[in-house]
Design an enzyme around this catalytic site. Structure first.
Site, mmCIF file in Angstrom:
data_model
loop_
_atom_site.group_PDB
_atom_site.id
_atom_site.type_symbol
_atom_site.label_atom_id
_atom_site.label_comp_id
_atom_site.label_asym_id
_atom_site.label_seq_id
_atom_site.Cartn_x
_atom_site.Cartn_y
_atom_site.Cartn_z
ATOM 1 N N LYS A 26 0.960 -1.180 0.158
ATOM 2 C CA LYS A 26 0.073 -0.144 0.033
ATOM 3 C C LYS A 26 1.012 1.231 0.021
ATOM 4 C CE LYS A 26 -2.909 0.511 3.466
ATOM 5 N NZ LYS A 26 -2.902 1.870 4.230
ATOM 6 N N ASP A 320 2.200 -1.336 11.937
ATOM 7 C CA ASP A 320 0.572 -1.690 11.573
ATOM 8 C C ASP A 320 0.124 -3.147 11.810
ATOM 9 O OD1 ASP A 320 0.044 0.964 10.323
ATOM 10 O OD2 ASP A 320 0.997 0.233 8.467
ATOM 11 N N LYS A 347 -4.303 5.728 14.966
ATOM 12 C CA LYS A 347 -4.683 5.016 13.541
ATOM 13 C C LYS A 347 -6.053 5.028 13.090
ATOM 14 C CE LYS A 347 -0.146 4.364 12.892
ATOM 15 N NZ LYS A 347 0.503 4.657 11.670
ATOM 16 N N ARG A 395 -7.548 -3.131 9.641
ATOM 17 C CA ARG A 395 -6.589 -4.341 10.442
ATOM 18 C C ARG A 395 -7.308 -4.971 11.668
ATOM 19 N NH1 ARG A 395 -2.513 -3.456 6.807
ATOM 20 N NH2 ARG A 395 -2.092 -1.785 6.313
HETATM 21 C C1 S3P Z 1 2.557 4.658 6.154
HETATM 22 C C2 S3P Z 1 3.275 5.120 7.305
HETATM 23 C C3 S3P Z 1 2.835 4.602 8.625
HETATM 24 C C4 S3P Z 1 1.710 3.235 8.595
HETATM 25 C C5 S3P Z 1 0.710 3.768 7.275
HETATM 26 C C6 S3P Z 1 1.397 3.893 6.137
HETATM 27 C C7 S3P Z 1 3.292 5.385 4.894
HETATM 28 O O1 S3P Z 1 2.027 5.893 9.135
HETATM 29 O O2 S3P Z 1 1.188 3.324 9.609
HETATM 30 O O3 S3P Z 1 -0.152 2.700 7.243
HETATM 31 O O4 S3P Z 1 2.840 5.040 3.732
HETATM 32 O O5 S3P Z 1 3.871 6.496 4.828
HETATM 33 P P1 S3P Z 1 2.726 6.984 10.132
HETATM 34 O O6 S3P Z 1 3.703 7.736 9.121
HETATM 35 O O7 S3P Z 1 1.556 7.859 10.726
HETATM 36 O O8 S3P Z 1 3.527 6.448 11.239
#
Ligand code: S3P
Length: 441
Positions: A26, A320, A347, A395
């Site tokens: 993703k 995550d 989250k 999730r």
């Molecule tokens: C992500 C960063 C993470 C993660 C999210 C995807 C990204 O979040 O939890 O699912 O693609 O940069 P944070 O930057 O808030 O830690």
């Protein structure tokens, strides 16, 4: 796939076996679309995650002026100078899409409004807006949450900043805004978090200077005014999605599965390190590098697991994966103490609260604090037999459906619709491996 608002149920059905690919990553999928849209010319993306979150980013790129099309098995992105969209960009459930595009819009010097669903409207955006404002961006938001409006503006100034939290979304937003700033932006990242933006910017021809800070962190420097060169991207499988399949095999007796083509970047692999420490029989096979990212096939066998303590310092590399780790822990012998979880509170749902309530309703001994979660397992299948609330969180939904595969009684969830945001083939792949998970109609 379950329709909007419909639940799902999972139950014990014997060992899992066979091989399946993980869906596209993703994080990398969002970035491939955004960077392709910023580059002038055609980029092709294979393996793109066709989940709702990523499709929202694709729609945002179209609204900003790029052509984005699915062409055969791949996606074609034709970047063009960005223009202000006619309507607010709607990111639904996706924090990554919203936060990265805020930075990109600011760097491109166009104005745009940002909107999202109830879950996204509750999440903090100030962490991105504050550094952007330091760069001279004018942004409106009533309480540091969506709706947000970024006003068109030129002449951003480079900044020298320290990332207060290890957030790849904030780091990426600053890097993307820095492309439109005069001078060199420097970001000090004391605690490392996922580095896909840095890797992919380099692949799109942007010069970055990355140095160790001598204390485990990094200093990233980027000069403003750089253009992206169109580039083809092949997206590897998502280790966060593969974690559900891994957990299913670990806790279901007799299982042996292989998940193919999974990203094993060390800044994303904390879950795999942790379950190995718990005694998991996991091997990375056919390890290779694709598009500058390490990739492997992951072979997982059912394992007898014991509880451990996960250090706070590991949290960014598995941020995550705590909901599914909690499910694994509920099947292990003894206590698993997870520390450094404060970011789980903001989250898609408050994941500490969602996991604790769901586990307790399934008969698992669990406790929590502001930034920790403790799960006591007894080395046997948990009771199950509950209807778990998912709070618009994909999730949480997938974690409890995975739990039901090894619980004594089935586990039901109230809403499976959000699973489509990150893992649209979850039901098909679980069923191909032999898991019994049924979407309620
Ligand atoms: C992500 C960063 C993470 C993660 C999210 C995807 C990204 O979040 O939890 O699912 O693609 O940069 P944070 O930057 O808030 O830690």
């Amino acid at each position: 796939m379950a329709a909007q608002g419909h639940g799902a149920i999972s139950r014990k059905a014997g060992a899992l076996s066979g091989a399946a690919p993980a869906p596209g990553d993703k994080s990398i999928s969002h970035r491939a679309l955004i960077f392709g849209a910023l580059a002038r010319g055609t980029s092709r993306i294979t393996g793109l995650l066709e989940g709702d979150d990523v499709l929202r980013t694709a729609a945002a790129m179209r609204a900003l002026g790029a052509e984005v099309e699915r062409a055969g098995g791949a996606w074609r992105v034709d970047g063009a100078p960005w223009r202000a969209p006619d309507q607010a960009l709607y990111f639904a459930n996706s924090g990554t899409g919203a936060r990265l595009v805020m930075g990109a819009v600011a760097g491109a010097g166009v104005g745009a409004a940002f909107a999202g669903d109830a879950s996204l409207r509750a999440r903090p955006m100030g962490r991105v807006l504050e550094p952007l404002r330091m760069m001279g961006v004018e942004a409106k938001s009533r309480d540091g949450r969506l709706p947000v409006e970024i006003l068109a503006g030129e002449g951003l100034t480079a900044v020298n900043c320290v990332l207060a939290k290890p957030s790849a979304q904030v780091k990426s937003a600053i890097l993307l805004a820095a492309l439109g700033a005069s001078g060199e932006t420097q970001i000090h990242e004391p605690v490392l978090c996922r580095d896909h933006t840095e890797r992919m910017l380099a692949a799109f021809g942007v010069a970055l200077d990355i140095k160790d800070d001598g204390e485990g962190g990094r200093i990233i420097s980027i000069a403003g005014g750089q253009r992206l060169t169109p580039t083809d991207v092949s997206v590897p499988g998502d280790p966060s999605s593969a974690a559900f399949l891994t957990a299913a095999a670990l806790i279901t007796p007799g299982s042996e599965i292989t998940i193919t083509n999974v990203l094993v970047n060390l800044l994303r692999a904390g879950f795999y390190q942790t379950v190995r420490e718990m005694g998991a029989d996991i091997t990375f096979e056919n390890e290779r590098t694709e598009n500058g990212e390490p990739v492997a096939d992951i072979r997982v066998r059912h394992s007898v697991l014991h509880g451990i303590e996960t250090p706070a310092a590991r949290a960014p590399s598995m941020i995550d994966e705590y909901p599914i780790l909690a499910i694994v822990a509920a099947n292990a012998h003894g206590e698993t103490m997870m520390r450094g979880l404060e970011e789980l509170r903001v989250k898609e749902s408050d994941r500490i609260a969602s996991v604790e309530a769901g586990l307790a309703s399934c008969g698992v001994d669990v406790a929590s604090g502001e930034d920790w979660l403790l799960v006591r397992g007894h080395g046997q299948a948990p009771k199950g037999g509950a209807l778990v609330k998912t709070h618009h969180d994909h999730r949480i939904a997938m974690s409890f459906l995975t739990m039901g595969l090894a619980s004594n009684q089935p586990v039901e969830i109230d809403d499976a619709s959000m699973i489509a945001t990150s893992f649209p083939e979850f039901f098909q792949i679980m069923s191909r491996l032999g898991g019994e998970i049924i979407a309620r109609q």
